[in-house]
Design an enzyme around this catalytic site. Structure first.
Site, mmCIF file in Angstrom:
data_model
loop_
_atom_site.group_PDB
_atom_site.id
_atom_site.type_symbol
_atom_site.label_atom_id
_atom_site.label_comp_id
_atom_site.label_asym_id
_atom_site.label_seq_id
_atom_site.Cartn_x
_atom_site.Cartn_y
_atom_site.Cartn_z
ATOM 1 N N LYS A 97 0.844 -1.091 0.183
ATOM 2 C CA LYS A 97 -0.649 -0.238 -0.097
ATOM 3 C C LYS A 97 1.163 1.064 0.075
ATOM 4 O O LYS A 97 1.559 1.805 1.050
ATOM 5 C CB LYS A 97 -0.767 0.162 1.148
ATOM 6 C CG LYS A 97 -1.678 1.604 1.018
ATOM 7 C CD LYS A 97 -3.018 1.066 2.680
ATOM 8 C CE LYS A 97 -3.727 2.604 2.630
ATOM 9 N NZ LYS A 97 -4.229 2.382 3.948
ATOM 10 N N LYS A 124 -2.541 -1.434 -3.493
ATOM 11 C CA LYS A 124 -2.942 -0.224 -3.541
ATOM 12 C C LYS A 124 -1.887 1.161 -3.584
ATOM 13 O O LYS A 124 -1.394 1.431 -2.977
ATOM 14 C CB LYS A 124 -3.816 -0.213 -2.521
ATOM 15 C CG LYS A 124 -4.351 1.040 -2.183
ATOM 16 C CD LYS A 124 -5.512 1.021 -0.558
ATOM 17 C CE LYS A 124 -6.087 2.137 -0.185
ATOM 18 N NZ LYS A 124 -6.695 1.768 0.655
#
Ligand code: PBG
Length: 353
Positions: A194, A247
């Site tokens: 992320k 992400k």
């Protein structure tokens, strides 16, 4: 010319035979933002077609989505300021409205796969994913807080828990806590790679969860780094992750394929709020065709290696499928050579039929 690649693109049937990647609604996850007010359905300004939903509207939305073939949902709470504190205690409070709504959704619709985010930010007065002391995010003291949230979410009936906090060791810590509490079957969809990204903007508006001070760069990854994702993936898998996630998604297609090609664990990608908002904004200006752009984008996320895609376009895509707006391949007018032909081809004429 011996090789003419265009031969294999000649018509929809041939293109269909050699199509390498497929996308269907079952690969997609619909995010939903939940609020405590029962009848709410407030639009999220920075993300058109997304709403903050109370319990009644959530149940309607899930039913509606199931009718379109959508079974997977990731839920996020919009927490009023009076419930926030430094330790994010409301995250595992017995009266937590979010956990209650999730339990009700699961009771009414057991066929759904419900995913929850695990991080302190929606519940924290600091707006950070971990515990803040003297301006620093404290790793190890955050873990028991996340574990408590995880157990409370498992108890509410969530199928998959998604630690999105990027603290070190959190997947293993949560796994142990879940097992100790008897939730061996509750899975973990780890936010593995992320990145500290500008593309979370509309989400932070929707949840009012932006950090009150500083940024998230001491725990979220540097967009400059690719190989570091392999370290995170190896740790999460060792610690018991059932899915690993990348992400945001679109600027990180290389990372998605890196994880896909170097692990056996299913890979999810999160097509985040800012990435979806960009397409909507361009379409509103008339600069691109949203239906086509959505199909292409999601297909490309699959091609890069996403088994699962979390996207705010899940419903949009499912509706297109339902209306028969299949990808370009299937839309072409069918021109049957036979009906157009006026005479037999020369080589057949010699035969009596
Ligand atoms: C919270 C969290 C964020 C998103 C998902 N979980 C925001 C952040 O880390 O600041 C972003 C999702 C999106 O932009 O759609 N930890």
């Amino acid at each position: 010319m011996l090789k003419r690649p265009r031969r294999n693109r000649r018509n929809a049937a041939i293109r269909g035979m050699i199509q390498e990647t497929h996308l269907s609604t079952e690969h997609l996850v619909q995010p939903l933002f939940l609020v405590s007010k029962e009848n709410s359905r407030e639009p999220v300004k920075a993300l058109p077609n997304t709403y903050r939903l109370g319990i009644k509207e959530t149940l309607k939305e899930v039913e509606d989505s199931l009718n379109l073939g959508i079974t997977n949902f990731i839920l996020f709470p919009v927490v009023p300021d009076q419930y926030k504190d430094k330790f994010a205690t409301y995250g595992y409070d017995e009266d937590n409205f979010y956990l209650k709504i999730a339990a009700e959704v699961k009771r009414r619709f057991p066929e759904t796969c419900l995913i929850s985010d695990v991080a302190m930010d929606p519940y924290s007065t600091d707006g950070h994913d971990g515990l803040v002391r003297d301006g620093k995010i404290i790793n190890d003291e955050t873990l028991p807080i996340l574990a408590k949230m995880a157990v409370a979410q498992a108890a509410a009936g969530f199928d998959l828990l998604g630690p999105s906090d990027m603290m070190d060791g959190r997947v293993g810590y949560m796994r142990e806590a879940l097992d100790a509490a008897g939730y061996m079957d509750t899975g973990i969809m780890a936010y593995t790679a992320k990145y500290a990204s500008a593309f979370y903007g509309p989400f932070r508006h929707a949840l009012d969860s932006a950090p009150r001070g500083g940024d998230k760069k001491t725990y979220q990854m540097d967009p400059a780094n690719q190989r570091e994702a392999l370290i995170e993936a190896a740790l999460d898998i060792d610690e018991g992750a059932d899915f690993i996630m990348v992400k945001p998604a679109l600027n990180y297609l290389d990372v998605i394929s890196l994880l896909k090609n170097n692990t056996e664990t299913p890979v999810a990608s999160y097509h985040v709020s800012g990435e979806c908002a960009m397409l909507i904004a361009a379409a509103e200006k008339g600069w691109l065709d949203l239906d086509q752009a959505v199909q292409e984008t999601l297909l490309c996320l699959r091609r890069a290696g996403s088994d699962v895609i979390i996207t705010y376009f899940t419903k949009h895509y499912a509706r297109l499928m339902k209306q028969g707006h299949l990808p370009e391949e299937h839309k072409e007018p069918k021109t049957h050579a036979r009906s157009k032909r006026t005479s037999m081809p020369a080589f057949i004429k010699d035969y009596k039929i």
